[in-house]
Design a protein around this motif. Sequence first.
Motif, mmCIF file in Angstrom:
data_model
loop_
_atom_site.group_PDB
_atom_site.id
_atom_site.type_symbol
_atom_site.label_atom_id
_atom_site.label_comp_id
_atom_site.label_asym_id
_atom_site.label_seq_id
_atom_site.Cartn_x
_atom_site.Cartn_y
_atom_site.Cartn_z
ATOM 1 N N LYS A 30 0.862 -1.182 0.000
ATOM 2 C CA LYS A 30 0.000 0.000 0.000
ATOM 3 C C LYS A 30 0.893 1.225 0.000
ATOM 4 O O LYS A 30 1.780 1.365 0.838
ATOM 5 C CB LYS A 30 -0.925 0.018 1.218
ATOM 6 N N GLU A 39 -3.343 7.619 -3.292
ATOM 7 C CA GLU A 39 -3.174 6.344 -2.604
ATOM 8 C C GLU A 39 -3.266 5.231 -3.638
ATOM 9 O O GLU A 39 -4.128 5.262 -4.525
ATOM 10 C CB GLU A 39 -4.265 6.163 -1.543
ATOM 11 N N ASP A 164 -6.728 9.780 -2.286
ATOM 12 C CA ASP A 164 -7.797 9.211 -3.097
ATOM 13 C C ASP A 164 -7.183 8.653 -4.365
ATOM 14 O O ASP A 164 -5.981 8.848 -4.640
ATOM 15 C CB ASP A 164 -8.838 10.283 -3.439
ATOM 16 N N SER A 165 -7.972 7.967 -5.165
ATOM 17 C CA SER A 165 -7.535 7.487 -6.476
ATOM 18 C C SER A 165 -8.733 6.906 -7.216
ATOM 19 O O SER A 165 -9.709 6.477 -6.606
ATOM 20 C CB SER A 165 -6.434 6.421 -6.360
ATOM 21 N N SER A 167 -9.962 3.989 -9.989
ATOM 22 C CA SER A 167 -9.571 2.685 -10.525
ATOM 23 C C SER A 167 -10.489 2.296 -11.674
ATOM 24 O O SER A 167 -11.697 2.127 -11.486
ATOM 25 C CB SER A 167 -9.636 1.619 -9.420
ATOM 26 N N TYR A 179 -13.884 5.012 -6.941
ATOM 27 C CA TYR A 179 -12.873 5.825 -6.268
ATOM 28 C C TYR A 179 -12.606 5.299 -4.865
ATOM 29 O O TYR A 179 -13.521 4.855 -4.169
ATOM 30 C CB TYR A 179 -13.341 7.281 -6.199
ATOM 31 N N ARG A 180 -11.365 5.388 -4.462
ATOM 32 C CA ARG A 180 -10.962 4.816 -3.178
ATOM 33 C C ARG A 180 -11.622 5.525 -1.992
ATOM 34 O O ARG A 180 -12.110 4.876 -1.070
ATOM 35 C CB ARG A 180 -9.438 4.871 -3.043
ATOM 36 N N ASN A 181 -11.625 6.860 -1.991
ATOM 37 C CA ASN A 181 -12.120 7.588 -0.822
ATOM 38 C C ASN A 181 -13.110 8.709 -1.138
ATOM 39 O O ASN A 181 -13.561 9.391 -0.224
ATOM 40 C CB ASN A 181 -10.938 8.182 -0.040
#
Length: 297
Positions: A30, A39, A164-165, A167, A179-181
Amino acid sequence: MLTNGDLVTRKSYHHDILFRVKSKNEELVKLMGEDIRLEADAPLNDVQKVSGSEYHKRKSHIDKQEAYSYRLFRQDYRLLREKRESEAESGYGDTNEESSYFQIPPRILHIDGDPLFLKKCIRLYEQLGLQVHGQYLQEKEMPEQVLALVEKVQPEIVVITGHDSYSKSKGTVRDLESYRNSRYFVESVRNIRQKYPHFDQLVIFAGACQSHFESLIKAGANFASSPARVNIHAIDPVYVAARLAYTSVVEHINIWEVIRNTISGEKGMGGIETRGLLRIGIPYSKEAEEPSRKGAE
C-alpha cells in the motif's frame, strides 16, 4: 527488503511518482504519495526503492514548484492588501498612520487523512499568517466525525482532504464506487451542508488526487478536486483556503485566480462563485487590543 516509510516508485508507471510505503504483505504494497494526495496498491515486485541522490533530485523539483506557488500567492496578497489600504484611506480620510484598518480573518478547520501532509499544511498556514485547527482522521472516519468538529471549532472555512484514487477496474469515472475515498469526502460534505446550508457563511474545500469532482460539488463543496481526475499536490488545498481567507466578504472570489496559485491548476481544482471571508474594520486603534493585522508578509 522493504519496510514501512521507505520511498519507492512503480516500475509499471515508469517511476513517475514518488511514494512512501504505508504497509505491505507478501504480495501487495500500500502506497501513499510523498508529495501528492494519491493512494495506490502495487505488486511487491513492481516497486523499487529510491536512492538518496534520486530522492534529492525529485525533492529539488518539488521545492521549486512549491516556491513558485508561494510567490504567486504573495503577489496576489500584496495586491489585495494594497486595495484594502487604499479603500480604507479613501473612505476614512487622510491619515499618517501606516495602516488605518484592522482585519479579522476567518477560522479554518483542516481535516486531513495524512498526518504528515497535515503537519506540512499547518506550517504553510502559519507561514501565510493564518490560524488553523488541524485534525487528522482516516478518510473512512470523516463522515461520522466531521460535524462534531465543525460544531466545536465553529470555522468559516473547512478543508476535507487526504488521499484518493480512481480505478478503471472498478467502473467508469462517473461511478462514485470507482474511487478509493471520494464517497467519504462526499458524505462528509453532505453531512455539513445539512446543518450549514449557506455557501458563503461556511465555505468547504473537499477532495484529493483524482477525486470525483462533480459529486463533491453536488454534495455542497464550494471548491473541490479533481475535474480532470489528475493528481493534486499536498499543499494545494491550503492556497484555496488562503485566498478565501484574504479576500474581503464584500467581494466574490475570482475562481481562476484561486486555481492559478495551485500547483495542480484547472485540471486539478475547480469551484463555484463564492464570497471572500475576510472582515475589514475601521479605524484601527493602537490602544485597543489588536484582533489580527498580520498576513502573508
